[in-house]
Design an enzyme around this catalytic site. Structure first.
Site, PDB file in Angstrom:
ATOM      1  N   ILE A  42       3.201  -1.714  -5.905  1.00 27.44           N
ATOM      2  CA  ILE A  42       4.525  -2.263  -5.633  1.00 27.44           C
ATOM      3  C   ILE A  42       4.683  -3.529  -6.469  1.00 27.44           C
ATOM      4  O   ILE A  42       3.748  -4.316  -6.599  1.00 27.44           O
ATOM      5  CB  ILE A  42       4.726  -2.568  -4.131  1.00 27.44           C
TER       6      ILE A  42
ATOM      7  N   ILE B 234      -0.642  -4.826  -6.426  1.00 26.77           N
ATOM      8  CA  ILE B 234       0.537  -5.642  -6.677  1.00 26.77           C
ATOM      9  C   ILE B 234       0.795  -5.623  -8.183  1.00 26.77           C
ATOM     10  O   ILE B 234      -0.071  -6.005  -8.973  1.00 26.77           O
ATOM     11  CB  ILE B 234       0.337  -7.092  -6.196  1.00 26.77           C
ATOM     12  N   LYS B 235       1.983  -5.192  -8.582  1.00 24.03           N
ATOM     13  CA  LYS B 235       2.320  -5.124 -10.000  1.00 24.03           C
ATOM     14  C   LYS B 235       2.888  -6.465 -10.466  1.00 24.03           C
ATOM     15  O   LYS B 235       3.837  -6.985  -9.885  1.00 24.03           O
ATOM     16  CB  LYS B 235       3.334  -4.017 -10.273  1.00 24.03           C
ATOM     17  N   ILE B 236       2.299  -6.985 -11.528  1.00 22.88           N
ATOM     18  CA  ILE B 236       2.723  -8.255 -12.108  1.00 22.88           C
ATOM     19  C   ILE B 236       2.998  -8.041 -13.588  1.00 22.88           C
ATOM     20  O   ILE B 236       2.118  -7.557 -14.314  1.00 22.88           O
ATOM     21  CB  ILE B 236       1.651  -9.339 -11.919  1.00 22.88           C
TER      22      ILE B 236
ATOM     23  N   THR C  69       5.069   2.596  -8.746  1.00 27.35           N
ATOM     24  CA  THR C  69       6.505   2.436  -8.500  1.00 27.35           C
ATOM     25  C   THR C  69       7.008   1.282  -9.360  1.00 27.35           C
ATOM     26  O   THR C  69       6.235   0.506  -9.917  1.00 27.35           O
ATOM     27  CB  THR C  69       6.798   2.115  -7.019  1.00 27.35           C
TER      28      THR C  69
END
Length: 391
Positions: A108, A139-141, A44
């Protein structure tokens, strides 16, 4: 009939869906893609959530509850998006368990406005990890310069990470270094490395869009002949670096401790130029240990007419280097291309995040005034509420 997506999976490419919405969850559409189209993960981003919340009334009941509680818009956005991601994690859990934690992941993203603030990024990563509370979360960074230390620090906490917005080879190498450092710290901190996952999202089609624009401006026949070649060559050379890093002694020490490699994930794989084959960024990027995250239309297109021709990356390194040399010879500055794409990538996600905030703010105001009554179908979706853990 030949199951083309199964052939792709057998070639070592994990098929992930680049989309999520509550309609897709409540209708069973995501689970159907998992069962019938070999979809083994979900990504996402702020743009996807902005569209999802603007298109459906399935969020009305939760918006009503949030407005009744008087929460601010920032908290409301996180409650809405983590609800969907938590639910998606549960839908994808069979893929996670069946792959021993490699696939079945759902991503996310941290607030993109923090892309240049490492401390805020890590703090939000920890908060999202706690809030979703599912082992198959990513976790998207963003892979900004400031994001590199945040990647290491987040992994060191035992939190799985999807590194996003990678466009260039040197930044990709820095991302892999950040990953290795993070796992080494996680091991020192006592975390089980087998539970920590990571992918590196290397963007594809946007590279062709930017380079093709510059080639068209140059205008020579030599320049025009290079259109549509930069993105695949760039990704192929990224895979070469991946194979070098993950055959090193440093990596082997981590693997011996149970670590999984950080797989390259091909992102932005829908074709922006209608003159190009609609599955080109899938067919030309097949190699073991990769992920290709696709919009649903690309998944169906590949299922219909995609061709799995074995490994289309490993033997192409010299040809890819020739493409880069030819681009330089006609005047394309790839360093500037990559810098432009990174800047614009962060800006686009920031704009989408603002659009998301503005949309939720209006919905909360409408709900508070009584104009946004709860949707009965959505409110009655007890199964979804149970899986997502409530509002």
């Amino acid at each position: 009939m030949t199951d083309k997506l199964n052939e792709l999976t057998a070639a070592g490419v994990a098929v992930w869906l680049d989309d999520l919405s509550r309609v897709r969850l409540s209708s069973g559409g995501l689970d159907q893609l998992r069962r019938e189209k070999h979809v083994a993960g979900v990504t996402t981003n702020p743009t996807i959530f902005a569209k999802a919340l603007s298109d459906a009334d399935e969020y009305n009941w939760q918006l009503h509850d949030l407005a009744t509680r008087g929460v601010d818009v920032e908290e409301a956005v996180r409650m809405l998006t983590t609800y969907d991601v938590r639910w998606a994690c549960d839908v994808m859990r069979p893929s996670y368990d069946g792959s021993e934690g490699v696939d079945g992941r759902v991503s996310i993203e941290v607030d993109p406005r923090s892309a240049h603030d490492a401390d805020k990024t890590v703090a939000e990563a920890k908060a999202l990890w706690w809030l979703v509370d599912r082992p198959n979360l990513y976790i998207k960074i963003p892979a900004t310069e400031e994001g590199l230390s945040a990647i290491t620090d987040t992994l060191a906490e035992g939190i799985s990470v999807n590194v996003t917005l990678i466009f260039g080879l040197d930044r990709y190498s820095a991302v892999m270094e950040a990953f290795l450092a993070g796992l080494e710290q996680a091991k020192a901190n006592g975390h089980d490395l087998s539970k920590i996952g990571s992918v590196a999202s290397f963007f594809v089609s946007r590279v062709d869009s930017e380079v093709d624009k510059r080639l068209e401006k140059i205008g020579s026949e030599q320049a025009k002949a290079l259109k549509g070649k930069a993105a695949v060559a760039n990704a192929q050379l990224a895979y070469e670096r991946y194979t070098e890093v993950f055959s090193s002694d440093r990596w082997k020490a981590l693997a011996a401790a149970g670590a999984h490699p950080q797989r390259p994930l091909w992102a932005s794989t829908s074709t922006k130029n209608p003159d190009y084959r609609d599955v080109i960024y899938v067919e030309e990027l097949i190699a073991p240990g990769t992920v290709n995250t696709m919009p649903e239309a690309v998944i169906h297109a590949y299922a219909d007419h995609g061709e799995t021709r074995g490994d289309t990356i490993t033997g192409a390194y010299d040809a890819a280097r020739t493409v880069f040399a030819d681009l330089e010879s006609v005047g394309v500055d790839m360093d500037d291309v990559i810098a432009t794409l990174e800047r614009e990538g962060v800006e686009k996600f920031e704009a989408s995040w603002q659009e998301l905030l503005d949309g939720v703010r209006k919905s909360l105001e409408a709900a508070a005034s009584g104009k946004g009554a709860p949707n009965k179908a959505a409110k009655g979706n007890a199964k979804g509420a149970e899986k997502a853990g409530g509002a």
